[in-house]
Design a protein around this motif. Sequence first.
Motif, short mmCIF file in Angstrom:
data_model
loop_
_atom_site.label_atom_id
_atom_site.label_comp_id
_atom_site.label_asym_id
_atom_site.label_seq_id
_atom_site.Cartn_x
_atom_site.Cartn_y
_atom_site.Cartn_z
N LEU A 194 89.96 23.91 1.53
CA LEU A 194 91.32 24.37 1.80
C LEU A 194 92.11 23.30 2.54
CD1 LEU A 194 90.71 28.13 2.69
CD2 LEU A 194 91.82 27.22 0.65
N LEU A 195 91.84 22.05 2.16
CA LEU A 195 92.64 20.93 2.64
C LEU A 195 94.03 20.98 2.00
CD1 LEU A 195 89.88 18.19 2.35
CD2 LEU A 195 91.02 18.84 4.48
N PRO A 196 95.01 20.25 2.54
CA PRO A 196 96.35 20.26 1.93
C PRO A 196 96.31 19.81 0.47
CG PRO A 196 96.42 19.22 4.09
CD PRO A 196 94.96 19.42 3.76
N GLY A 197 96.87 20.61 -0.40
CA GLY A 197 96.88 20.30 -1.82
C GLY A 197 97.55 21.41 -2.60
N GLY A 198 98.10 21.08 -3.75
CA GLY A 198 98.83 22.06 -4.54
C GLY A 198 97.97 23.23 -4.99
N ALA A 199 96.80 22.94 -5.54
CA ALA A 199 95.93 24.01 -6.02
C ALA A 199 95.47 24.90 -4.88
CB ALA A 199 94.73 23.41 -6.75
N GLU A 200 95.10 24.27 -3.78
CA GLU A 200 94.61 25.03 -2.62
C GLU A 200 95.70 25.94 -2.06
OE1 GLU A 200 92.21 21.44 -3.31
OE2 GLU A 200 94.37 21.78 -3.09
N HIS B 156 84.38 23.27 4.51
CA HIS B 156 84.22 23.61 5.92
C HIS B 156 85.43 24.39 6.47
CE1 HIS B 156 80.77 20.85 6.22
NE2 HIS B 156 81.46 20.09 5.38
N GLU B 157 85.14 25.26 7.42
CA GLU B 157 86.21 26.04 8.06
C GLU B 157 87.17 25.13 8.81
OE1 GLU B 157 86.70 30.08 10.82
OE2 GLU B 157 84.70 29.20 10.46
#
Length: 362
Positions: free
Chosen positions: A15-21, A45-46
Amino acid sequence: MKGKKIQLVIATANLLPGGAERVLSFLATEIDKEQFEVTIVVFGHERDVSYDLKGVNTVFFGRDRVMHGIFDFLKFLKRHKPDIVLTAIGHLNTLAAYASWFFPKTKFVAREVNVLSVLDTFTDRKLNYLKLFTKNRFRFFDAIICQSDDMKEDLKKSYSFNYDKMVVINNPITDGFKVKEQLPPMKPVALITVGRLAKEKGYDRLLNVLSRLDLPFHYTMIGRGPEKENIFRLIDDYKLGDKITHIEYTAEIPDYLRKSHIYLQGAYVEGFPNAVIESASVGTPVLAFDAPGGINEIIEDGINGYRVFSAEDYLKTLKSICLDYTFVPELVSASVNKKYNKDIIIQRFEALFLKLCTVNDG
């Protein structure tokens, strides 16, 4: 599915910064909780979470790579027996495709995020012994979500499977992208691009154009990625350093877009560009190179921006906009919100999932 909620698992590498996420996180929080019980399964990772999940049940495997979480994923599916599993991005889609063999009662849905045949020309491909598995993965899904018509046509040309399983669901405009209340002063002209610093994003041709723009401007680049060093080398070569601000990450993207006059889109290929519809949503028009991946669906020439086909036309159009700025923020915003607002897009996801479960009941 009558009498109980549909158990929906949304799986993502991280869930890092990114369009899909961002889209998957938004779907998890906005989908109708009266009909769906949602769990986000994160292979990573959380500590990397970049989105507010608003109480959504979230499971972390704590793995650095998807491959390291294969058995975690299979054990989770065996234990929880979800009705639907939604995955996105190639390697995770491949894993889910073959996991579907072991869970025949679960509906597996792939969400593709790129026009793959074009993206491959910008990707360094090492010898991949799993290529056959990747090539055949779409055969095993119950549905394949394409973000754009271009993506749908590309999959038809590149892969063999039942094309009736495909459905186009564009990305939604997420919360926070409200239209600007006033136009900022035009001197200097404020230009902006938000996106990963990667070859396919076309920063090379944007910087080439800007090096020839003989008007006062300031260009803001928001994003990080593997091409940072090469991009900054170009900035130095073109002597643009005093006209460019680079921000690796910020949670204030809507504000930066609102303070800008023109969004510069240079990508050679997209899936369906979130930043383009978000820029238009706040009332900032987009000047885009024509490229596969939804640009032709989003841009309405003269209404919310322009789509051009060469660097010379890009420079000419950019100068014209700067010298005679006629865009009306409210009209720019309306052009995308009428098609991509969150209610429309979330309802399309819900309709697909409900249809799959109806088939499952039958």
